[in-house]
Write an enzyme that holds these catalytic residues in place. Structure first.
Site, PDB file in Angstrom:
ATOM      1  N   CYS A  90      82.181   1.757  33.625  1.00 53.50           N
ATOM      2  CA  CYS A  90      82.953   2.614  33.254  1.00 53.50           C
ATOM      3  C   CYS A  90      84.030   2.006  32.252  1.00 53.50           C
ATOM      4  O   CYS A  90      84.200   0.640  32.404  1.00 53.50           O
ATOM      5  CB  CYS A  90      83.784   3.016  34.543  1.00 53.50           C
ATOM      6  SG  CYS A  90      85.100   4.223  34.108  1.00 53.50           S
ATOM      7  N   HIS A 132      79.423  11.446  36.822  1.00 56.04           N
ATOM      8  CA  HIS A 132      80.257  10.208  36.781  1.00 56.04           C
ATOM      9  C   HIS A 132      81.637  10.798  36.015  1.00 56.04           C
ATOM     10  O   HIS A 132      82.672  10.394  36.621  1.00 56.04           O
ATOM     11  CB  HIS A 132      79.687   9.220  35.953  1.00 56.04           C
ATOM     12  CG  HIS A 132      80.645   7.943  35.539  1.00 56.04           C
ATOM     13  ND1 HIS A 132      80.767   6.609  36.247  1.00 56.04           N
ATOM     14  CD2 HIS A 132      81.931   7.850  34.815  1.00 56.04           C
ATOM     15  CE1 HIS A 132      81.666   5.846  36.091  1.00 56.04           C
ATOM     16  NE2 HIS A 132      82.476   6.516  35.021  1.00 56.04           N
ATOM     17  N   GLU A 133      81.382  11.540  34.948  1.00 54.78           N
ATOM     18  CA  GLU A 133      82.712  12.173  34.301  1.00 54.78           C
ATOM     19  C   GLU A 133      83.380  13.232  35.326  1.00 54.78           C
ATOM     20  O   GLU A 133      84.599  13.309  35.303  1.00 54.78           O
ATOM     21  CB  GLU A 133      82.148  12.673  32.856  1.00 54.78           C
ATOM     22  CG  GLU A 133      81.853  11.506  31.888  1.00 54.78           C
ATOM     23  CD  GLU A 133      82.527  10.169  32.036  1.00 54.78           C
ATOM     24  OE1 GLU A 133      83.897  10.389  31.941  1.00 54.78           O
ATOM     25  OE2 GLU A 133      81.980   9.326  31.845  1.00 54.78           O
ATOM     26  N   HIS A 136      85.661  11.774  37.783  1.00 50.62           N
ATOM     27  CA  HIS A 136      86.760  11.424  37.000  1.00 50.62           C
ATOM     28  C   HIS A 136      88.168  12.422  37.106  1.00 50.62           C
ATOM     29  O   HIS A 136      89.169  12.186  37.170  1.00 50.62           O
ATOM     30  CB  HIS A 136      86.911  10.943  35.358  1.00 50.62           C
ATOM     31  CG  HIS A 136      86.551   9.344  35.375  1.00 50.62           C
ATOM     32  ND1 HIS A 136      87.338   8.455  35.758  1.00 50.62           N
ATOM     33  CD2 HIS A 136      85.396   8.853  34.875  1.00 50.62           C
ATOM     34  CE1 HIS A 136      86.745   7.200  35.443  1.00 50.62           C
ATOM     35  NE2 HIS A 136      85.614   7.437  34.786  1.00 50.62           N
TER      36      HIS A 136
END
Length: 156
Positions: A90, A132-133, A136
């Site tokens: 990351c 993953h995004e 976030h």
């Protein structure tokens, strides 16, 4: 376009769920362009708005395949299938890599920069990057999903 500062952990903005985008305007377009440029210069495959200090549900992904740049605004995962386990890093955690389990296939609903809703299907590495995004945008960091951390020489 401008290169933005990438927020490093620890920082509260990284662990705070983001607000939905309601204004699809020139400011949003500039943010998307700046985020994409920042991601490319940092040699990343994805970048979420909180990583540049903006608490909005905005992410860009570009895994350097035929799909090209993907802009995700207010994304949600509608469907997940399968399983993949692999390394993740990351831009907000420089030099840190860990093994993370993700769905191998996902179907996502999102909006584009004009507010138009679209559906996107992804699998493999692209699915991993998108998940993953999206994490976030909900204040979830990959470190909360790591099953083991890699030593530097393991990923060479």
């Amino acid at each position: 376009m401008a290169v933005l500062e990438i927020i490093k952990h620890p920082n509260e903005v990284l662990e705070t769920p983001c607000e939905r985008v309601i204004n699809f305007d020139k400011k949003l377009v500039k943010l998307l362009k700046d985020m994409h440029e920042t991601m490319l210069i940092a040699d990343g495959v994805g970048l979420a708005a909180p990583q540049v200090g903006v608490s909005l549900q905005v992410a860009v992904v570009d895994v350097d395949d035929d799909t090209g740049k993907i802009e995700l605004i207010n994304p949600s995962i509608l469907e997940k299938r399968g399983e993949q386990v692999g390394p993740e890093g990351c831009l907000s955690f420089p030099g840190l890599y860990g093994e993370v389990e993700r769905a191998d296939y996902i179907k996502v609903r999102a909006q584009n920069r004009r507010g138009k809703v679209f559906l996107l299907e992804a699998e493999g590495f692209l699915a991993r990057a998108i998940q993953h995004e999206i994490d976030h945008l909900h204040g979830v960091l990959f470190t909360s999903k790591v099953t083991r951390y890699y030593e530097e020489n393991e990923l060479e």
